[in-house]
Design an enzyme around this catalytic site. Structure first.
Site, PDB file in Angstrom:
ATOM      1  N   CYS A 138       0.765  -1.326   0.076  1.00  0.00           N
ATOM      2  CA  CYS A 138      -0.138  -0.017   0.059  1.00  0.00           C
ATOM      3  C   CYS A 138       0.867   1.277  -0.087  1.00  0.00           C
ATOM      4  CB  CYS A 138      -0.893  -0.078   1.253  1.00  0.00           C
ATOM      5  SG  CYS A 138      -2.094   1.286   1.221  1.00  0.00           S
ATOM      6  N   CYS A 141      -0.178   4.262   2.248  1.00  0.00           N
ATOM      7  CA  CYS A 141      -0.171   3.867   3.567  1.00  0.00           C
ATOM      8  C   CYS A 141       1.142   4.194   3.912  1.00  0.00           C
ATOM      9  CB  CYS A 141      -0.789   2.672   3.903  1.00  0.00           C
ATOM     10  SG  CYS A 141      -2.451   2.079   2.934  1.00  0.00           S
ATOM     11  N   ASP A 142       2.095   3.466   3.188  1.00  0.00           N
ATOM     12  CA  ASP A 142       3.767   3.284   3.879  1.00  0.00           C
ATOM     13  C   ASP A 142       4.684   4.400   2.962  1.00  0.00           C
ATOM     14  OD1 ASP A 142       2.458   1.610   5.502  1.00  0.00           O
ATOM     15  OD2 ASP A 142       2.777  -0.159   4.298  1.00  0.00           O
TER      16      ASP A 142
HETATM   17  C1  LIG Z   1       0.012  -3.348   4.358  1.00  0.00           C
HETATM   18  C2  LIG Z   1      -0.948  -2.392   4.279  1.00  0.00           C
HETATM   19  C3  LIG Z   1      -0.915  -1.144   5.266  1.00  0.00           C
HETATM   20  C4  LIG Z   1      -2.106  -0.064   5.215  1.00  0.00           C
HETATM   21  N1  LIG Z   1      -2.041   0.941   5.772  1.00  0.00           N
HETATM   22  C5  LIG Z   1      -3.064   1.728   5.663  1.00  0.00           C
HETATM   23  C6  LIG Z   1      -2.987   3.004   6.354  1.00  0.00           C
HETATM   24  O1  LIG Z   1      -1.737   3.590   6.847  1.00  0.00           O
HETATM   25  N2  LIG Z   1      -4.092   3.826   6.466  1.00  0.00           N
HETATM   26  C7  LIG Z   1      -5.205   3.574   5.768  1.00  0.00           C
HETATM   27  O2  LIG Z   1      -6.157   4.263   5.881  1.00  0.00           O
HETATM   28  N3  LIG Z   1      -5.406   2.310   5.135  1.00  0.00           N
HETATM   29  C8  LIG Z   1      -4.225   1.449   5.304  1.00  0.00           C
HETATM   30  N4  LIG Z   1      -4.419   0.281   4.584  1.00  0.00           N
HETATM   31  C9  LIG Z   1      -5.840   0.049   3.960  1.00  0.00           C
HETATM   32  C10 LIG Z   1      -6.612  -0.563   4.983  1.00  0.00           C
HETATM   33  O3  LIG Z   1      -5.925  -1.534   5.729  1.00  0.00           O
HETATM   34  C11 LIG Z   1      -7.914  -1.119   4.399  1.00  0.00           C
HETATM   35  O4  LIG Z   1      -8.544  -0.224   3.657  1.00  0.00           O
HETATM   36  C12 LIG Z   1      -9.132  -1.629   5.608  1.00  0.00           C
HETATM   37  O5  LIG Z   1      -8.549  -2.373   6.573  1.00  0.00           O
HETATM   38  C13 LIG Z   1     -10.060  -2.077   4.927  1.00  0.00           C
HETATM   39  O6  LIG Z   1     -11.272  -2.575   5.842  1.00  0.00           O
HETATM   40  P1  LIG Z   1     -12.013  -3.695   5.568  1.00  0.00           P
HETATM   41  O7  LIG Z   1     -12.776  -3.776   6.940  1.00  0.00           O
HETATM   42  O8  LIG Z   1     -12.793  -3.343   4.297  1.00  0.00           O
HETATM   43  O9  LIG Z   1     -11.181  -4.910   5.228  1.00  0.00           O
HETATM   44  P2  LIG Z   1     -10.106  -5.962   5.821  1.00  0.00           P
HETATM   45  O10 LIG Z   1      -9.204  -4.877   6.814  1.00  0.00           O
HETATM   46  O11 LIG Z   1      -9.560  -6.647   4.935  1.00  0.00           O
HETATM   47  O12 LIG Z   1     -11.105  -6.842   6.793  1.00  0.00           O
HETATM   48  C14 LIG Z   1     -11.487  -7.738   6.361  1.00  0.00           C
HETATM   49  C15 LIG Z   1     -11.911  -8.816   7.339  1.00  0.00           C
HETATM   50  O13 LIG Z   1     -12.780 -10.149   6.857  1.00  0.00           O
HETATM   51  C16 LIG Z   1     -12.402 -11.169   7.526  1.00  0.00           C
HETATM   52  N5  LIG Z   1     -12.961 -12.032   6.422  1.00  0.00           N
HETATM   53  C17 LIG Z   1     -12.496 -12.272   5.147  1.00  0.00           C
HETATM   54  N6  LIG Z   1     -13.217 -13.361   4.794  1.00  0.00           N
HETATM   55  C18 LIG Z   1     -13.818 -13.829   5.653  1.00  0.00           C
HETATM   56  C19 LIG Z   1     -14.623 -15.182   5.818  1.00  0.00           C
HETATM   57  N7  LIG Z   1     -14.674 -15.964   4.698  1.00  0.00           N
HETATM   58  N8  LIG Z   1     -15.212 -15.557   7.091  1.00  0.00           N
HETATM   59  C20 LIG Z   1     -14.697 -14.765   8.089  1.00  0.00           C
HETATM   60  N9  LIG Z   1     -13.836 -13.397   8.168  1.00  0.00           N
HETATM   61  C21 LIG Z   1     -13.532 -12.978   6.920  1.00  0.00           C
HETATM   62  C22 LIG Z   1     -10.704 -11.002   7.286  1.00  0.00           C
HETATM   63  O14 LIG Z   1     -10.005 -11.956   8.339  1.00  0.00           O
HETATM   64  C23 LIG Z   1     -10.810  -9.795   7.902  1.00  0.00           C
HETATM   65  O15 LIG Z   1     -10.600  -9.368   9.175  1.00  0.00           O
HETATM   66  C24 LIG Z   1      -3.184  -0.704   4.410  1.00  0.00           C
HETATM   67  C25 LIG Z   1      -3.430  -1.782   3.877  1.00  0.00           C
HETATM   68  C26 LIG Z   1      -2.498  -2.669   4.021  1.00  0.00           C
HETATM   69  C27 LIG Z   1      -2.584  -3.953   3.237  1.00  0.00           C
END
Ligand SMILES: Cc1cc2nc3c(=O)[nH]c(=O)nc-3n(C[C@H](O)[C@H](O)[C@H](O)COP(=O)(O)OP(=O)(O)OC[C@H]3O[C@@H](n4cnc5c(N)ncnc54)[C@H](O)[C@@H]3O)c2cc1C
Length: 329
Positions: A138, A141-142
């Site tokens: 990302c 982010c980083d």
């Molecule tokens: C390395 C990295 C660094 C980042 N740094 C930043 C930052 O500094 N600032 C920022 O704003 N954003 C950052 N992001 C982006 C941010 O983390 C994401 O946009 C955010 O976490 C999205 O949230 P979400 O809840 O949509 O998905 P996710 O955080 O992906 O959460 C999805 C959840 O669903 C669960 N899940 C999936 N499938 C299943 C299933 N079948 N059954 C049960 N559970 C399931 C997963 O285990 C997970 O816990 C970063 C991303 C990455 C990869």
């Protein structure tokens, strides 16, 4: 023994979007559950430092995750551990059955999918070990952590080329490493890339291994030219990998509208093409994927789900969901 549970709303995934949706449905006194396959936190648990979440100049990813889950639980969200294997819509009454891998079934008239997505990994030695210590997926982010350092970017599509260009704001130099002799990215992005004096491209090359210094921070990549098999080393303090991102949508059956990458399309209320099925966060087709956008989506999805349930109760669920602009239904 497998059990069947009844809820108003089932939320799949406890990342920022799922936890925020749980907070809102809890606050709305809906009987809701957040199903998570691991620990609550989602990608926050893979992120060392967050510097762009309003209200926190900087906060560790796992600390923000803890705050989100504490807040959701305080407002009545229920969390359960389980891998969701499928979510199907019943033909008789239009409600959903969400099935976990232990056989438990969660019945509900509304579901919010917040299952996020997974960056595709290279699968090379050092990649997982140094994730968050120089290996990242990302740029927004980083990138700022690598000011005036050499940043490597792996990939050749739109994301890699666009992010390489973006990362020149920070890096002293950005080296794009691509396994082919030409880029897949759109021509306009390529033009921008080739015009940027801070970017160097290494063609027909793959990264074999990521190496780190004595403090466990990335300092070198071992490269291999796939035509000649010649190996070389690149001194770099970061490796950003953009070889694709897979939305976690495998649990949803049948025909649901999605974009060419598989991200779920929604309307402005986060409702997918299936009525009663909402999507929020990284799993959704949208311009950018951040914590802020995930919680914004989730807020809308939770409130829209609440309105949907009220409409169902009142017998007019075929009517469009109309926003009030406020919190209450
Ligand atoms: C390395 C990295 C660094 C980042 N740094 C930043 C930052 O500094 N600032 C920022 O704003 N954003 C950052 N992001 C982006 C941010 O983390 C994401 O946009 C955010 O976490 C999205 O949230 P979400 O809840 O949509 O998905 P996710 O955080 O992906 O959460 C999805 C959840 O669903 C669960 N899940 C999936 N499938 C299943 C299933 N079948 N059954 C049960 N559970 C399931 C997963 O285990 C997970 O816990 C970063 C991303 C990455 C990869």
């Amino acid at each position: 023994m497998a059990t069947t549970f009844n809820y108003d709303v089932v939320i799949v995934g406890a990342g920022p979007a799922g936890m925020c949706a749980g907070m809102y449905t809890g606050r709305s006194m809906l009987k809701s559950v957040v199903l998570e396959r691991g620990f609550p936190g989602g990608e926050l648990l893979n992120t060392e430092l967050i510097e762009d979440y309003p209200g926190f100049e900087h906060i560790l990813g796992h600390e923000l995750a803890q705050k989100f889950s504490d807040h959701a639980i305080k407002f009545g969200a229920e969390f359960k551990t389980g891998v969701v294997v499928e979510c199907v819509r019943r033909r008789d009454d239009g409600s959903f059955e969400t099935r976990a891998d232990n056989g438990d079934v969660y019945q509900s008239p509304a579901v919010i999918v917040t299952a996020g997505g997974t960056p595709i990994k290279l699968g090379i030695p050092g990649e997982a070990e140094y994730a968050g210590k120089g290996v990242s997926y990302c740029a927004i982010c980083d990138g700022a952590f690598f000011r005036d350092q050499v940043i490597a970017v792996v990939g050749g599509g739109d994301a890699a080329v666009e992010e390489a260009d973006f990362l020149t704001r920070y890096g002293s130099k950005v080296v794009l490493i691509h396994r082919r002799g030409e880029l897949r990215a759109s021509k306009i992005l390529q033009q921008r890339l080739f015009a940027n004096p801070k970017i160097e491209v290494i063609w027909n090359t793959i990264v074999d291994e990521v190496k780190a210094d004595g403090q466990g921070l990335v300092n070198k990549l071992l490269l291999r030219n796939i035509d000649t098999n010649a190996t070389s080393e690149l001194d770099a303090q970061a490796m950003f990998v953009f070889i694709g991102f897979r939305p976690n949508t495998g649990i949803i059956e049948g025909h649901i509208d999605h974009d060419e990458m598989g991200y779920l399309r929604t309307d402005a209320n986060m409702q997918t093409s299936v009525r009663g099925l909402f999507a929020a966060g990284d799993v959704r087709a949208q311009l950018t994927r951040q914590v802020t956008t995930a919680v914004g989506d989730a807020t809308t999805a939770a409130i829209a789900a609440e309105k949907y349930l009220k409409a169902l109760h009142d017998g007019d669920a075929t009517e469009p969901i109309v926003g009030t602009g406020g919190y209450a239904v």
